[in-house]
Design a protein around this motif. Structure first.
Motif, PDB file in Angstrom:
ATOM      1  N   GLU A  18       0.839  -1.191   0.000  1.00 38.72           N
ATOM      2  CA  GLU A  18       0.000   0.000   0.000  1.00 38.72           C
ATOM      3  C   GLU A  18       0.880   1.248   0.000  1.00 38.72           C
ATOM      4  O   GLU A  18       1.912   1.281   0.678  1.00 38.72           O
ATOM      5  N   GLU A  20     -14.405   5.244  -6.752  1.00 36.88           N
ATOM      6  CA  GLU A  20     -15.407   4.569  -5.930  1.00 36.88           C
ATOM      7  C   GLU A  20     -16.574   4.097  -6.796  1.00 36.88           C
ATOM      8  O   GLU A  20     -17.078   2.981  -6.628  1.00 36.88           O
ATOM      9  N   ASN A  67     -15.465   1.138  -8.928  1.00 35.94           N
ATOM     10  CA  ASN A  67     -15.408  -0.065  -8.090  1.00 35.94           C
ATOM     11  C   ASN A  67     -16.796  -0.664  -7.911  1.00 35.94           C
ATOM     12  O   ASN A  67     -16.981  -1.885  -7.986  1.00 35.94           O
ATOM     13  N   GLU A 109     -12.125  -3.017 -11.091  1.00 38.01           N
ATOM     14  CA  GLU A 109     -11.184  -2.987  -9.969  1.00 38.01           C
ATOM     15  C   GLU A 109     -10.152  -1.894 -10.186  1.00 38.01           C
ATOM     16  O   GLU A 109      -9.548  -1.784 -11.251  1.00 38.01           O
ATOM     17  N   HIS A 129      -6.944   0.675  -8.081  1.00 35.45           N
ATOM     18  CA  HIS A 129      -5.971   0.628  -6.988  1.00 35.45           C
ATOM     19  C   HIS A 129      -6.439   1.415  -5.767  1.00 35.45           C
ATOM     20  O   HIS A 129      -5.802   1.374  -4.716  1.00 35.45           O
ATOM     21  N   ILE A 169      -8.052   2.691  -2.421  1.00 35.27           N
ATOM     22  CA  ILE A 169      -8.507   2.107  -1.150  1.00 35.27           C
ATOM     23  C   ILE A 169      -9.378   3.109  -0.400  1.00 35.27           C
ATOM     24  O   ILE A 169     -10.538   2.836  -0.104  1.00 35.27           O
ATOM     25  N   LYS A 170      -8.829   4.299  -0.109  1.00 40.84           N
ATOM     26  CA  LYS A 170      -9.630   5.322   0.560  1.00 40.84           C
ATOM     27  C   LYS A 170      -8.943   6.672   0.466  1.00 40.84           C
ATOM     28  O   LYS A 170      -7.723   6.757   0.277  1.00 40.84           O
ATOM     29  N   VAL A 220      -3.678   3.848  -1.693  1.00 45.79           N
ATOM     30  CA  VAL A 220      -3.942   2.986  -2.845  1.00 45.79           C
ATOM     31  C   VAL A 220      -3.099   1.707  -2.752  1.00 45.79           C
ATOM     32  O   VAL A 220      -2.106   1.654  -2.024  1.00 45.79           O
ATOM     33  N   LYS A 221      -3.509   0.708  -3.515  1.00 46.68           N
ATOM     34  CA  LYS A 221      -2.716  -0.506  -3.637  1.00 46.68           C
ATOM     35  C   LYS A 221      -1.457  -0.194  -4.450  1.00 46.68           C
ATOM     36  O   LYS A 221      -1.514   0.535  -5.443  1.00 46.68           O
TER      37      LYS A 221
END
Length: 239
Positions: A23, A59, A62, A67, A69, A71-72, A81-82
Motif C-alpha cells: 500500500e 469509488e 469499483n 477494480e 488501486h 482504497i480510501k 492505494v494498492k
C-alpha cells in the motif's frame, strides 16, 4: 496510516511508502504541465480537486465492477492505494476529435466518432510519450498479446461507464487517458487518476471546456472549471 519515504515524484503527484508493503499514499500536487512539460504552471486547489474527483470516480467504478488501486481518501490531497507496477503504456480513448488527434489528421475538433478510437502512448518522458501501436508494444515486450487484449477490454468498459456518468452531469466525455498497473499477483487493474487533468470534458449545451485545456490554451478560470466538474459529479452521484 504512517507516511514514509517518498518513492516517486511525477509532474502532478508524489508517491509515499507506508508501513504496509503493498500500500502507498498518493499526494496530488497543484503543479500543472502541458505539451510534454514544455509548459509549466500551478493553480489553486488543483491537487485538492483532482483528489476529490478521482476518489468519487474510482469509488463509482469499483461499484460497477471495475477494480482499481483506490482504497480510501485520507485527506484533501492524499489517498491510500494498492501498490502496483505501472504498465508503461497510456491507454487513450477518443470519442470525439480533439487535441493531438485533430492536429495529426488535419481535422476540426468536436467530430463525434462512429467508433471508439484507442491510441497507445509509450510512457517515456525523454521521448515525449510517443504514439505507438500493438506491434510496437509486443516488440518491446511491454505486455503479452493476451494482456493487451485485456487492457483494451477493460479500457472500453471504463469508457462506457464514464460516458453514461458524465452524460448525467451534462458533460461530453470527449477523450481521456488512463494508466493500468499490475498487482503483486499479476492482475491488471486501473491505477493513477481520472480527473480534468486526464480527460477532455465539454459542457453539452455551451461546449465550454471544463478540463486542463483551460490551462493548455490559456483560457483562464482553470480552478473554477475543476470545481464545477466536482460539484456536478457530486450531484450526479447524490453525494
Amino acid at each position: 496510516m504512517q507516511k514514509g519515504e517518498m518513492l516517486y515524484e511525477g509532474k502532478a503527484k508524489q508517491i509515499f511508502a507506508t508501513e504496509v508493503a503493498d500500500e502507498v499514499i498518493v499526494k496530488f500536487k497543484d503543479d500543472a504541465t502541458a505539451f510534454n512539460a514544455q509548459k509549466r504552471g500551478s493553480f489553486d486547489r488543483k491537487g485538492e480537486m483532482n483528489n476529490a474527483i478521482t476518489t468519487l470516480i474510482f469509488e463509482y467504478l469499483n461499484e460497477k465492477g471495475i477494480e482499481t488501486h483506490f482504497i480510501k481518501q485520507l485527506n484533501d490531497r492524499e489517498q491510500l492505494v494498492k501498490k502496483v507496477s505501472i504498465i508503461p503504456i497510456e491507454m487513450v480513448v477518443r470519442n470525439y476529435s480533439a487535441g493531438s488527434m485533430s492536429q495529426r489528421l488535419g481535422i476540426e475538433e468536436g467530430i463525434k466518432s462512429p467508433i471508439t478510437i484507442f491510441d497507445l502512448c509509450l510512457k517515456e518522458d525523454a521521448l515525449g510519450d510517443p504514439l505507438i501501436n500493438d506491434f510496437h508494444v509486443l516488440f518491446l515486450g511491454l505486455v503479452t498479446r493476451e494482456e493487451l487484449d485485456e487492457m483494451y477490454s477493460l479500457t472500453g468498459k471504463i469508457n462506457e461507464i464514464l460516458k453514461e456518468l458524465f452524460d448525467k452531469m451534462g458533460i461530453i466525455l470527449v477523450d481521456f487517458k488512463i494508466e493500468l498497473g499490475k498487482t503483486t499477483d499479476g492482475k491488471i487493474i486501473l491505477a493513477d487518476e481520472i480527473s480534468p487533468d486526464t480527460c477532455r470534458l465539454w459542457d453539452k449545451d455551451t461546449m465550454k471546456k471544463l478540463d486542463k485545456d483551460r490551462f493548455r490554451r490559456d483560457l483562464g478560470d482553470v480552478t473554477e472549471a475543476y470545481v464545477e466538474i466536482y460539484d456536478r459529479l457530486k450531484k450526479a452521484l447524490n453525494k
